[in-house]
Design a protein around this motif. Sequence first.
Motif, PDB file in Angstrom:
ATOM      1  N   ASN A  64     -12.265  45.297 -37.055  1.00 33.68           N
ATOM      2  CA  ASN A  64     -13.618  45.477 -37.572  1.00 33.68           C
ATOM      3  C   ASN A  64     -14.660  44.979 -36.570  1.00 33.68           C
ATOM      4  OD1 ASN A  64     -16.103  44.673 -39.050  1.00 33.68           O
ATOM      5  ND2 ASN A  64     -15.007  45.531 -40.785  1.00 33.68           N
ATOM      6  N   ILE A  65     -14.435  43.829 -35.976  1.00 30.68           N
ATOM      7  CA  ILE A  65     -15.363  43.284 -34.978  1.00 30.68           C
ATOM      8  C   ILE A  65     -15.494  44.245 -33.811  1.00 30.68           C
ATOM      9  CG2 ILE A  65     -15.638  41.473 -33.233  1.00 30.68           C
ATOM     10  CD1 ILE A  65     -14.344  39.557 -35.306  1.00 30.68           C
ATOM     11  N   HIS A  66     -14.371  44.701 -33.286  1.00 32.12           N
ATOM     12  CA  HIS A  66     -14.368  45.613 -32.140  1.00 32.12           C
ATOM     13  C   HIS A  66     -15.131  46.900 -32.453  1.00 32.12           C
ATOM     14  CE1 HIS A  66     -12.909  47.337 -28.417  1.00 32.12           C
ATOM     15  NE2 HIS A  66     -12.436  48.385 -29.078  1.00 32.12           N
ATOM     16  N   GLN A  67     -14.827  47.482 -33.595  1.00 28.55           N
ATOM     17  CA  GLN A  67     -15.466  48.740 -33.971  1.00 28.55           C
ATOM     18  C   GLN A  67     -16.967  48.572 -34.215  1.00 28.55           C
ATOM     19  OE1 GLN A  67     -13.910  51.646 -33.691  1.00 28.55           O
ATOM     20  NE2 GLN A  67     -12.093  50.525 -33.050  1.00 28.55           N
ATOM     21  N   ARG A  68     -17.370  47.475 -34.841  1.00 28.38           N
ATOM     22  CA  ARG A  68     -18.803  47.250 -35.072  1.00 28.38           C
ATOM     23  C   ARG A  68     -19.554  47.095 -33.757  1.00 28.38           C
ATOM     24  NH1 ARG A  68     -20.181  42.600 -39.013  1.00 28.38           N
ATOM     25  NH2 ARG A  68     -18.421  41.567 -38.051  1.00 28.38           N
ATOM     26  N   LEU A  69     -18.971  46.406 -32.788  1.00 29.25           N
ATOM     27  CA  LEU A  69     -19.621  46.252 -31.483  1.00 29.25           C
ATOM     28  C   LEU A  69     -19.793  47.602 -30.795  1.00 29.25           C
ATOM     29  CD1 LEU A  69     -17.902  43.029 -30.126  1.00 29.25           C
ATOM     30  CD2 LEU A  69     -20.342  43.320 -30.616  1.00 29.25           C
ATOM     31  N   ILE A  70     -18.754  48.417 -30.808  1.00 31.25           N
ATOM     32  CA  ILE A  70     -18.835  49.737 -30.186  1.00 31.25           C
ATOM     33  C   ILE A  70     -19.884  50.596 -30.886  1.00 31.25           C
ATOM     34  CG2 ILE A  70     -17.578  51.906 -29.820  1.00 31.25           C
ATOM     35  CD1 ILE A  70     -15.068  50.160 -29.387  1.00 31.25           C
ATOM     36  N   TYR A  71     -19.856  50.608 -32.207  1.00 34.37           N
ATOM     37  CA  TYR A  71     -20.790  51.425 -32.977  1.00 34.37           C
ATOM     38  C   TYR A  71     -22.240  50.994 -32.751  1.00 34.37           C
ATOM     39  CZ  TYR A  71     -23.246  53.421 -36.965  1.00 34.37           C
ATOM     40  OH  TYR A  71     -24.152  54.077 -37.752  1.00 34.37           O
ATOM     41  N   MET A  72     -22.498  49.700 -32.778  1.00 32.65           N
ATOM     42  CA  MET A  72     -23.879  49.211 -32.679  1.00 32.65           C
ATOM     43  C   MET A  72     -24.423  49.190 -31.258  1.00 32.65           C
ATOM     44  SD  MET A  72     -24.097  46.176 -35.497  1.00 32.65           S
ATOM     45  CE  MET A  72     -25.871  45.990 -35.294  1.00 32.65           C
ATOM     46  N   TYR A  73     -23.551  48.933 -30.261  1.00 34.84           N
ATOM     47  CA  TYR A  73     -24.048  48.725 -28.908  1.00 34.84           C
ATOM     48  C   TYR A  73     -23.511  49.718 -27.893  1.00 34.84           C
ATOM     49  CZ  TYR A  73     -25.528  44.344 -30.991  1.00 34.84           C
ATOM     50  OH  TYR A  73     -26.106  43.409 -31.805  1.00 34.84           O
ATOM     51  N   GLY A  74     -22.410  50.417 -28.212  1.00 38.31           N
ATOM     52  CA  GLY A  74     -21.871  51.464 -27.346  1.00 38.31           C
ATOM     53  C   GLY A  74     -21.381  50.970 -25.992  1.00 38.31           C
ATOM     54  N   GLY A  75     -21.191  51.929 -25.106  1.00 36.86           N
ATOM     55  CA  GLY A  75     -20.860  51.656 -23.706  1.00 36.86           C
ATOM     56  C   GLY A  75     -19.733  50.684 -23.479  1.00 36.86           C
ATOM     57  N   ARG A  76     -20.051  49.604 -22.811  1.00 34.64           N
ATOM     58  CA  ARG A  76     -19.052  48.606 -22.407  1.00 34.64           C
ATOM     59  C   ARG A  76     -18.817  47.534 -23.469  1.00 34.64           C
ATOM     60  NH1 ARG A  76     -22.165  46.650 -17.290  1.00 34.64           N
ATOM     61  NH2 ARG A  76     -23.894  47.209 -18.629  1.00 34.64           N
ATOM     62  N   SER A  77     -19.268  47.780 -24.677  1.00 40.24           N
ATOM     63  CA  SER A  77     -19.171  46.782 -25.742  1.00 40.24           C
ATOM     64  C   SER A  77     -17.790  46.781 -26.378  1.00 40.24           C
ATOM     65  CB  SER A  77     -20.223  47.073 -26.812  1.00 40.24           C
ATOM     66  OG  SER A  77     -21.514  47.097 -26.239  1.00 40.24           O
ATOM     67  N   GLY A  78     -17.395  45.631 -26.908  1.00 37.30           N
ATOM     68  CA  GLY A  78     -16.126  45.528 -27.618  1.00 37.30           C
ATOM     69  C   GLY A  78     -15.562  44.125 -27.585  1.00 37.30           C
ATOM     70  N   LEU A  79     -14.334  44.021 -28.038  1.00 35.33           N
ATOM     71  CA  LEU A  79     -13.609  42.763 -28.123  1.00 35.33           C
ATOM     72  C   LEU A  79     -12.414  42.841 -27.187  1.00 35.33           C
ATOM     73  CD1 LEU A  79     -13.036  40.042 -29.600  1.00 35.33           C
ATOM     74  CD2 LEU A  79     -11.907  41.382 -31.382  1.00 35.33           C
ATOM     75  N   THR A  80     -12.230  41.820 -26.364  1.00 36.58           N
ATOM     76  CA  THR A  80     -11.074  41.781 -25.469  1.00 36.58           C
ATOM     77  C   THR A  80     -10.333  40.460 -25.638  1.00 36.58           C
ATOM     78  OG1 THR A  80     -12.386  40.896 -23.632  1.00 36.58           O
ATOM     79  CG2 THR A  80     -12.135  43.299 -23.739  1.00 36.58           C
ATOM     80  N   PHE A  81      -9.063  40.475 -25.248  1.00 42.19           N
ATOM     81  CA  PHE A  81      -8.211  39.301 -25.348  1.00 42.19           C
ATOM     82  C   PHE A  81      -7.624  38.975 -23.985  1.00 42.19           C
ATOM     83  CE2 PHE A  81      -7.536  41.705 -29.404  1.00 42.19           C
ATOM     84  CZ  PHE A  81      -8.378  40.920 -30.170  1.00 42.19           C
TER      85      PHE A  81
END
Length: 182
Positions: free
Chosen positions: A144-161
């Motif tokens: 959910n966190i990863h998808q919300r970041l991509i949806y709201m901010y696009g591009g290079r946004s997301g969650l990494t480990f």
Amino acid sequence: MANLGEKQAVVDMALNLGEYYRYTTRQEQETTTLGEELKLIRNYLNIQSMRLQRFRFEIEIPETMLALPIPRLLLQPLVENAVIHGVENSVQFGLIVVRGEQGGGVNRIAVDDNGPGVAGEKLAALQGRLAVPMDEHTGTGLWNIHQRLIYMYGGRSGLTFAKSPLGGFRAELVWEEKEGSA
């Protein structure tokens, strides 16, 4: 704590719990500021450190990031994972560090712990599950966190480990700066 006569600890726990639940049950806004989210994180970590009494935490976020708008409850699941899967599962005294930085058109927040960490192949598999539709093996909170970041901010946004410089696990939020932010 109450049975041991630790009155101040009971008062502190009640105040932190009150603030924590007040924040998590507010439904009127989908976004908040990073500064407000960090208040929740401090309340959560204070509660957990009173409960476990064998870890400490540090929060190092630049002042320039505190007013950034972010989705509500973006950081809390990552910090909760650091407590539950990191310091709580470790025999050594725990450390959780939440650190932010800006640069190159992106904002970053890393949540590090010094717990047991995750082996390389499991880390890659965990990262891969964020990019596919959710199933019964996918952690709902992380996906959910990863998808919300991509949806709201696009591009290079997301969650990494990654493996944490502290020896345990690192979860890192990255989101692109929007015009007028930062």
